[in-house]
Design a protein around this motif. Structure first.
Motif, PDB file in Angstrom:
ATOM      1  N   ARG A 123     -12.943 -37.550 -22.016  1.00 56.70           N
ATOM      2  CA  ARG A 123     -14.057 -37.406 -21.058  1.00 56.70           C
ATOM      3  C   ARG A 123     -14.744 -38.722 -20.894  1.00 56.70           C
ATOM      4  O   ARG A 123     -15.123 -39.012 -19.746  1.00 56.70           O
ATOM      5  CB  ARG A 123     -14.995 -36.190 -21.893  1.00 56.70           C
ATOM      6  CG  ARG A 123     -16.003 -35.933 -20.893  1.00 56.70           C
ATOM      7  CD  ARG A 123     -16.629 -34.496 -21.535  1.00 56.70           C
ATOM      8  NE  ARG A 123     -15.840 -33.606 -21.795  1.00 56.70           N
ATOM      9  CZ  ARG A 123     -15.437 -32.976 -23.155  1.00 56.70           C
ATOM     10  NH1 ARG A 123     -16.204 -33.499 -23.923  1.00 56.70           N
ATOM     11  NH2 ARG A 123     -14.613 -31.978 -23.205  1.00 56.70           N
ATOM     12  N   TRP A 124     -14.871 -39.255 -22.062  1.00 56.04           N
ATOM     13  CA  TRP A 124     -15.841 -40.603 -22.146  1.00 56.04           C
ATOM     14  C   TRP A 124     -15.137 -41.705 -21.142  1.00 56.04           C
ATOM     15  O   TRP A 124     -15.530 -42.250 -20.238  1.00 56.04           O
ATOM     16  CB  TRP A 124     -15.550 -41.107 -23.462  1.00 56.04           C
ATOM     17  CG  TRP A 124     -16.217 -42.726 -23.682  1.00 56.04           C
ATOM     18  CD1 TRP A 124     -15.692 -43.585 -23.810  1.00 56.04           C
ATOM     19  CD2 TRP A 124     -17.647 -42.939 -23.296  1.00 56.04           C
ATOM     20  NE1 TRP A 124     -16.174 -44.832 -24.028  1.00 56.04           N
ATOM     21  CE2 TRP A 124     -17.428 -44.435 -23.722  1.00 56.04           C
ATOM     22  CE3 TRP A 124     -18.697 -42.532 -23.044  1.00 56.04           C
ATOM     23  CZ2 TRP A 124     -18.339 -45.288 -23.545  1.00 56.04           C
ATOM     24  CZ3 TRP A 124     -19.834 -43.243 -23.340  1.00 56.04           C
ATOM     25  CH2 TRP A 124     -19.792 -44.933 -23.235  1.00 56.04           C
ATOM     26  N   ASN A 125     -13.907 -41.817 -21.083  1.00 54.75           N
ATOM     27  CA  ASN A 125     -13.060 -42.762 -20.688  1.00 54.75           C
ATOM     28  C   ASN A 125     -13.176 -42.476 -19.060  1.00 54.75           C
ATOM     29  O   ASN A 125     -13.452 -43.540 -18.216  1.00 54.75           O
ATOM     30  CB  ASN A 125     -11.432 -43.189 -20.866  1.00 54.75           C
ATOM     31  CG  ASN A 125     -11.281 -43.496 -22.373  1.00 54.75           C
ATOM     32  OD1 ASN A 125     -12.189 -44.186 -22.987  1.00 54.75           O
ATOM     33  ND2 ASN A 125     -10.276 -43.253 -22.887  1.00 54.75           N
ATOM     34  N   LYS A 126     -13.222 -41.407 -18.576  1.00 54.51           N
ATOM     35  CA  LYS A 126     -13.365 -41.118 -17.216  1.00 54.51           C
ATOM     36  C   LYS A 126     -14.789 -41.268 -16.653  1.00 54.51           C
ATOM     37  O   LYS A 126     -14.926 -41.836 -15.441  1.00 54.51           O
ATOM     38  CB  LYS A 126     -12.978 -39.601 -16.877  1.00 54.51           C
ATOM     39  CG  LYS A 126     -11.631 -39.155 -17.031  1.00 54.51           C
ATOM     40  CD  LYS A 126     -11.356 -37.811 -16.739  1.00 54.51           C
ATOM     41  CE  LYS A 126      -9.918 -37.512 -17.125  1.00 54.51           C
ATOM     42  NZ  LYS A 126      -9.590 -35.911 -16.837  1.00 54.51           N
ATOM     43  N   ILE A 127     -15.730 -41.107 -17.513  1.00 53.32           N
ATOM     44  CA  ILE A 127     -17.105 -41.514 -17.235  1.00 53.32           C
ATOM     45  C   ILE A 127     -17.167 -43.000 -17.244  1.00 53.32           C
ATOM     46  O   ILE A 127     -17.949 -43.435 -16.108  1.00 53.32           O
ATOM     47  CB  ILE A 127     -17.948 -40.687 -18.241  1.00 53.32           C
ATOM     48  CG1 ILE A 127     -17.997 -39.367 -18.244  1.00 53.32           C
ATOM     49  CG2 ILE A 127     -19.397 -41.410 -18.369  1.00 53.32           C
ATOM     50  CD1 ILE A 127     -18.731 -38.488 -19.307  1.00 53.32           C
ATOM     51  N   VAL A 128     -16.801 -43.737 -17.930  1.00 53.34           N
ATOM     52  CA  VAL A 128     -16.913 -45.010 -18.017  1.00 53.34           C
ATOM     53  C   VAL A 128     -16.333 -45.570 -16.581  1.00 53.34           C
ATOM     54  O   VAL A 128     -16.881 -46.707 -16.136  1.00 53.34           O
ATOM     55  CB  VAL A 128     -15.976 -45.652 -19.214  1.00 53.34           C
ATOM     56  CG1 VAL A 128     -15.969 -47.468 -18.818  1.00 53.34           C
ATOM     57  CG2 VAL A 128     -16.748 -45.562 -20.442  1.00 53.34           C
ATOM     58  N   ASP A 129     -15.235 -45.053 -16.262  1.00 57.67           N
ATOM     59  CA  ASP A 129     -14.582 -45.508 -14.652  1.00 57.67           C
ATOM     60  C   ASP A 129     -15.732 -45.189 -13.690  1.00 57.67           C
ATOM     61  O   ASP A 129     -15.514 -46.110 -12.798  1.00 57.67           O
ATOM     62  CB  ASP A 129     -13.383 -44.591 -14.547  1.00 57.67           C
ATOM     63  CG  ASP A 129     -12.082 -45.322 -15.572  1.00 57.67           C
ATOM     64  OD1 ASP A 129     -12.162 -46.192 -16.003  1.00 57.67           O
ATOM     65  OD2 ASP A 129     -11.254 -44.377 -15.500  1.00 57.67           O
ATOM     66  N   ALA A 133     -17.243 -48.040 -11.307  1.00 61.51           N
ATOM     67  CA  ALA A 133     -17.280 -48.109  -9.858  1.00 61.51           C
ATOM     68  C   ALA A 133     -18.596 -48.135  -9.291  1.00 61.51           C
ATOM     69  O   ALA A 133     -18.757 -48.631  -8.285  1.00 61.51           O
ATOM     70  CB  ALA A 133     -16.393 -46.827  -9.699  1.00 61.51           C
ATOM     71  N   ASN A 134     -19.857 -47.897  -9.857  1.00 59.01           N
ATOM     72  CA  ASN A 134     -20.931 -47.763  -9.356  1.00 59.01           C
ATOM     73  C   ASN A 134     -22.011 -49.007  -9.666  1.00 59.01           C
ATOM     74  O   ASN A 134     -22.964 -49.101  -9.201  1.00 59.01           O
ATOM     75  CB  ASN A 134     -21.645 -46.504  -9.667  1.00 59.01           C
ATOM     76  CG  ASN A 134     -21.132 -45.267  -8.834  1.00 59.01           C
ATOM     77  OD1 ASN A 134     -21.436 -45.102  -7.662  1.00 59.01           O
ATOM     78  ND2 ASN A 134     -20.213 -44.558  -9.392  1.00 59.01           N
ATOM     79  N   PHE A 135     -21.583 -49.665 -10.869  1.00 62.69           N
ATOM     80  CA  PHE A 135     -22.583 -50.779 -11.402  1.00 62.69           C
ATOM     81  C   PHE A 135     -21.756 -51.982 -11.761  1.00 62.69           C
ATOM     82  O   PHE A 135     -20.426 -51.658 -12.727  1.00 62.69           O
ATOM     83  CB  PHE A 135     -23.432 -50.138 -12.550  1.00 62.69           C
ATOM     84  CG  PHE A 135     -24.353 -49.097 -12.058  1.00 62.69           C
ATOM     85  CD1 PHE A 135     -25.329 -49.322 -11.791  1.00 62.69           C
ATOM     86  CD2 PHE A 135     -23.782 -47.831 -12.497  1.00 62.69           C
ATOM     87  CE1 PHE A 135     -26.143 -48.246 -11.424  1.00 62.69           C
ATOM     88  CE2 PHE A 135     -24.813 -46.733 -12.229  1.00 62.69           C
ATOM     89  CZ  PHE A 135     -25.933 -46.980 -11.361  1.00 62.69           C
ATOM     90  N   SER A 136     -21.891 -53.052 -11.241  1.00 56.93           N
ATOM     91  CA  SER A 136     -20.984 -54.233 -11.778  1.00 56.93           C
ATOM     92  C   SER A 136     -21.554 -54.930 -12.926  1.00 56.93           C
ATOM     93  O   SER A 136     -20.943 -55.667 -13.606  1.00 56.93           O
ATOM     94  CB  SER A 136     -21.064 -55.436 -10.664  1.00 56.93           C
ATOM     95  OG  SER A 136     -21.873 -55.497 -10.182  1.00 56.93           O
ATOM     96  N   GLY A 137     -23.101 -54.486 -13.300  1.00 51.54           N
ATOM     97  CA  GLY A 137     -23.687 -55.266 -14.329  1.00 51.54           C
ATOM     98  C   GLY A 137     -23.709 -54.583 -15.679  1.00 51.54           C
ATOM     99  O   GLY A 137     -24.536 -55.143 -16.440  1.00 51.54           O
TER     100      GLY A 137
END
Length: 190
Positions: A123-129, A133-137
């Motif tokens: 679940r965590w790994n999908k959330i990190v993706d 994808a939404n924040f570069s910083g």
């Protein structure tokens, strides 16, 4: 270490008063007024729920740094997976919210049955993706404390919280640690 982790704003104040200059992450709940009035440099706050995020986004008047806690299965604190899109939208609309990290916590990493931990990591790994994808910083991704070190190669993260390992306690026998403290007492009555 990229930052020190404390539970409360009070603990961050104590460290600053004692001359500690390292960056600090307050991982426990912080009252919104302490966030709005914060004058401590190098202190990031953990947002522990959607209600808190909404209040901060509405009232924050100057830039502050945050880590967003996601509930991946411990069910104690964090933005629920179904609230992630709303959270991303709120953060993107507020220039004062500097999202430096996302975090969660493994509920059962020291259990011999690793199924719950495996589900949380997935679940965590999908959330990190989603967040990448939404924040570069975003600089920091952290899920595990000492008990989770045995899963490090499966977790998409770049920092790990020491937890009990700081005191030389090895919760699952995978580290070569020696206890840093010892407590002795005399039994004076039973």
């Amino acid at each position: 270490a990229p930052f020190l982790v404390v539970d409360s704003y009070f603990e961050a104040l104590v460290l600053r008063r004692e001359g500690i200059k390292s960056d600090i992450l307050i991982i426990g709940f912080t009252a919104p007024e302490n966030i709005y009035k914060n004058k401590l440099r190098g202190v990031a706050f953990t947002i522990t729920g959607m209600e808190q995020l909404g209040e901060i986004a509405k009232n924050l008047e100057r830039p502050s740094t945050f880590h967003l806690k996601i509930d991946t299965g411990m069910h104690r604190q964090g933005i629920l997976p179904g609230e992630i899109n709303e959270a991303i939208s709120l953060i993107n609309r507020n220039n004062n919210l500097n999202l430096e990290g996302i975090c969660s916590h493994l509920a059962d990493a020291d259990n011999l049955d690793e199924s719950q931990t495996g589900e949380q990591i997935e679940r965590w790994n999908k959330i990190v993706d989603v967040f990448k994808a939404n924040f570069s910083g975003i600089k920091y991704f952290h899920l595990a404390a000492s008990a989770g070190v045995k899963f490090a190669d499966k977790i998409t993260a770049n920092v790990m919280r020491l937890g009990l390992g700081l005191y030389g306690v090895d919760p699952n026998g995978k580290l070569d640690l020696k206890p840093a403290l010892e407590m002795r007492a005399i039994v004076s009555g039973v």
